[in-house]
Design an enzyme around this catalytic site. Structure first.
Site, short mmCIF file in Angstrom:
data_model
loop_
_atom_site.label_atom_id
_atom_site.label_comp_id
_atom_site.label_asym_id
_atom_site.label_seq_id
_atom_site.Cartn_x
_atom_site.Cartn_y
_atom_site.Cartn_z
N SER A 45 -9.67 1.71 2.90
CA SER A 45 -8.83 2.44 1.99
C SER A 45 -7.79 1.59 1.26
O SER A 45 -7.19 2.07 0.30
CB SER A 45 -8.11 3.55 2.75
OG SER A 45 -7.27 3.00 3.76
N SER A 65 -9.77 -0.72 7.07
CA SER A 65 -9.26 -0.53 5.71
C SER A 65 -8.61 -1.74 5.06
O SER A 65 -8.32 -1.70 3.87
CB SER A 65 -8.25 0.61 5.69
OG SER A 65 -8.92 1.83 5.57
N LYS A 69 0.85 -1.20 0.00
CA LYS A 69 0.00 0.00 0.00
C LYS A 69 0.87 1.24 0.00
O LYS A 69 1.90 1.29 0.70
CB LYS A 69 -0.90 -0.03 1.24
CG LYS A 69 -1.98 1.06 1.29
CD LYS A 69 -2.86 0.87 2.52
CE LYS A 69 -3.98 1.91 2.62
NZ LYS A 69 -4.84 1.69 3.81
N1 GLN Z 1 -12.93 3.88 6.39
C1 GLN Z 1 -12.37 4.30 7.65
C2 GLN Z 1 -12.03 5.77 7.58
O1 GLN Z 1 -12.33 6.35 6.61
C3 GLN Z 1 -11.19 3.47 7.98
C4 GLN Z 1 -9.97 3.87 7.25
C5 GLN Z 1 -8.80 3.01 7.61
O2 GLN Z 1 -8.94 1.97 8.25
N2 GLN Z 1 -7.62 3.49 7.25
O3 GLN Z 1 -11.48 6.32 8.47
#
Ligand code: GLN
Length: 479
Positions: A158, A182, A83
Site C-alpha cells: 500500500s 506494503s 505516507k
Molecule cells: N497487501 C497487504 C494487505 O493488503 C499488506 C498491506 C500492508 O502491508 N499494509 O493487507
C-alpha cells in the site's frame, strides 16, 4: 545530479557545510513534485504537500546552520515524503479514505517528530491504499498512483505513493508502513530499496492502526545506505508505544562495507514455487551466485509452514482491522454522514459512505472470523499457525543461517485494473512478504534486475533485531 537526489548523508553534509542551503535543496524537490503532480498525466504519488510549509521548514534549518554552533544533524535539509497514514500536525492525515478526507491530527507520529528533529523536511504526504489495505494503491479514495517505470502499471501497495515518489526522483527517501509487505512490495515494483524493521524496532505512535500486531513503519530509499540511515533516525524505544523495544539501535552504516565473507545465506525452497515468474527465479539465482563469489555460503533451507502464510495473514490482519476500525463511527473522527438522526443510523451511514469496498471486505471478514462459533475455527487457529511460521524461522536461524534470500514478489508490477476484480489474486502478490510480519523479523527488498524493462526485487530476511546482518547482505546484493 540534482542536489536533492544525492545520497542523504551527502545532502545533509552539503547543507551543514554551506555548500548549498536547505531552502535550495527543498525548492528543487518541491518544484519537481508540483510538476509531476500537475496536469492530466500526473503520477498521483502525493495526496497533499505544501510548497510554503516545506520552504519555511527549510529556512529554519538554514537558520540553525548559520546560527551560533552550526548544525550537526544527520538529515539537515533532506526532503522526505511521509505516507498519509502517519499523523502530521501541518498537513492532513487522510489514510487514503473518504472517512478522513479532511482530518487533521492533534498530534504528530513519533517517527515524523524524529525525522524533523534530525533536520529532515516533510515534503508531503503520499498516496496509499485506503487504511493501508491493498497491494496496488488502486484502493485509494484519491485515485491510483502510477508506476513511474510504466504508467500503465501499478506501483504496488500500500505504500505505492512513497515508492513511486522515490523512484520518480521527487524525493530522495520516504516513510511507508508495513503490515504484510506494503513497503517491500512497492519498493520491488518501483526499483527502489524498502525496509521493514523488526516488530518493536520503530514506534507506531501516530501510525493509524491497521493490524497492531503486524504494523511497523518502514523506510524507502534509492540505496541500501539511504534506507538504512532513515531507519536509524526513526528507530528506538518510545514511551508512547509500549511494544517498542528498549534496546540499542545498531549502527547500520558500519555494515554497508562489511561484506558477506563467512556468512551463511539460506534459500528457502518454498519461496521458489512453480508460480514464480521464471525470469525472476533466474535473477535470484544470479544474485545468489554473486553472493557466493563474494564469500557467502549459500545453503538450501526449508520453512515448511510458508504455504499457510497467506490464509493466516488474511485471517489475522482483517480480524485486527475490524477491531481497530470500529473507532470510525461518525462520532469521534472525520466524516459524519448527513441526514442520520439516530446513533445506529450515524454509524451505519457514515461507515457506508466513508469506507471503500476493500476496507468493507476486510471489516466483514474480520468480524466473521472473530464471531462466536467461528473464533476457534479461524482466529484462534490462525494464531496457532502463526507460531508455527515463527518457529520455522527460529529453527533456521538457530541452525547457523545468518540471513535468508528470496524473491520479493512472484511477478513484476502488474497492470492497473488487472487484479482489482479478484481479491484473492491481489492477496497472492503478498505471498513472499507476509511471513516477515507474522514472525516479527526484519526484511528488505533490493533491486536485482529487470524483466521486460520492469524492476525486480530480491528480499533479504534476518533474525529478529538483526537488522545489521540484513543490511550487510543487502549492501552486498546491491553492489
Ligand atoms: N497487501 C497487504 C494487505 O493488503 C499488506 C498491506 C500492508 O502491508 N499494509 O493487507
Amino acid at each position: 545530479m540534482t542536489t536533492h537526489l544525492r545520497p542523504l548523508a551527502e545532502i545533509a553534509a552539503a547543507v551543514r557545510d554551506r555548500r548549498t542551503t536547505a531552502v535550495e535543496v527543498v525548492r528543487s524537490a518541491m518544484t519537481g513534485i508540483v510538476r509531476a503532480e500537475s496536469g492530466p498525466d500526473r503520477l498521483n504519488a502525493f495526496i497533499t504537500y505544501s510548497y510554503e510549509g516545506a520552504d519555511a521548514a527549510a529556512a529554519a534549518v538554514d537558520a540553525a546552520v548559520t546560527g551560533g554552533g552550526g548544525d550537526s544533524r544527520p538529515l539537515a535539509g533532506v526532503p522526505v515524503a511521509v505516507k498519509d497514514n502517519l499523523c502530521t500536525l501541518d498537513l492532513p492525515t487522510t489514510c487514503g479514505s473518504r472517512m478522513l478526507a479532511a482530518y487533521r491530527s492533534p498530534y504528530e507520529a513519533t517517527v515524523v517528530t524524529r525525522l524533523r528533529a534530525a533536520g529532515a523536511i516533510v515534503a508531503g504526504k503520499t498516496n496509499l491504499d485506503e487504511f493501508a489495505m491493498g497491494s496496488s494503491t488502486e484502493c485509494s479514495a484519491f485515485g491510483p498512483t502510477l508506476n513511474p517505470h510504466d504508467r500503465t502499471r501499478v506501483p504496488g501497495g500500500s505504500s505505492g505513493g512513497s515508492a513511486a515518489a522515490v523512484a520518480a526522483g521527487l524525493v530522495p527517501a520516504a516513510l511507508g508502513s508495513e503490515t504484510g509487505g506494503s513497503v517491500r512490495q512497492p519498493a520491488a515494483f518501483c526499483g527502489v530499496v524498502g525496509i521493514k524493521p523488526s516488530y518493536g524496532r520503530v514506534s507506531r505512535n501516530g501510525l493509524v492502526a491497521f493490524a497492531s500486531s503486524l504494523d511497523q513503519v518502514g523506510t524507502i530509499g534509492r540505496s541500501v545506505a539511504d534506507a538504512a540511515l532513515l531507519l536509524e533516525t526513526i528507530a528506538g524505544h518510545d514511551p508512547l508505544d509500549a511494544t517498542t523495544a528498549d534496546r540499542p539501535v545498531p549502527s547500520l552504516a558500519a555494515e554497508l562495507d562489511a561484506g558477506v565473507e563467512g556468512l551463511v545465506v539460506g534459500v528457502p525452497g518454498e519461496y521458489f514455487p512453480p508460480e514464480l515468474d521464471p525470469r525472476i527465479a533466474a535473477l535470484c539465482r544470479a544474485t545468489l551466485e554473486r553472493l557466493r563469489s563474494a564469500g557467502a555460503e549459500v545453503r538450501e533451507v526449508s520453512l515448511p509452514h510458508t504455504r499457510y502464510a497467506i490464509p493466516t495473514y488474511y485471517v489475522l490482519a482483517p480480524a485486527e482491522a475490524s477491531s481497530n476500525l470500529a473507532r470510525f463511527d461518525g462520532v469521534r473522527y472525520g466524516l459524519r454522514a448527513p441526514g442520520a438522526h439516530s446513533t445506529e443510523a450515524v454509524y451505519e451511514l457514515t461507515r457506508e459512505l466513508g469506507f471503500g469496498t476493500e476496507v468493507k471486505r476486510r471489516i466483514m471478514l474480520g468480524t466473521y472470523v472473530l464471531s462466536a462459533g467461528y473464533y476457534d475455527a479461524y482466529y484462534a487457529r490462525a494464531l496457532r499457525v502463526r507460531s508455527l511460521i515463527e518457529r520455522d524461522f527460529r529453527q533456521v536461524f538457530d541452525s547457523g543461517v545468518h540471513a535468508l534470500f528470496t524473491p520479493t514478489t512472484p511477478t513484476p508490477a502488474f497492470r492497473l485494473g488487472e487484479k482489482l476484480g479478484d481479491p484473492y489474486a491481489m492477496y497472492l502478490s503478498d505471498v513472499f512478504t507476509v511471513t516477515a510480519n507474522l514472525a516479527g523479523i526484519p526484511a528488505i527488498s533490493v533491486p536485482i534486475g529487470r524483466v521486460d524493462g520492469l524492476p525486480v526485487g530480491g528480499q533479504i530476511l534476518a533474525d529478529r533485531w538483526d537488522e545489521a546482518t540484513m543490511i550487510r547482505v543487502a549492501a552486498a546484493v546491491e553492489r
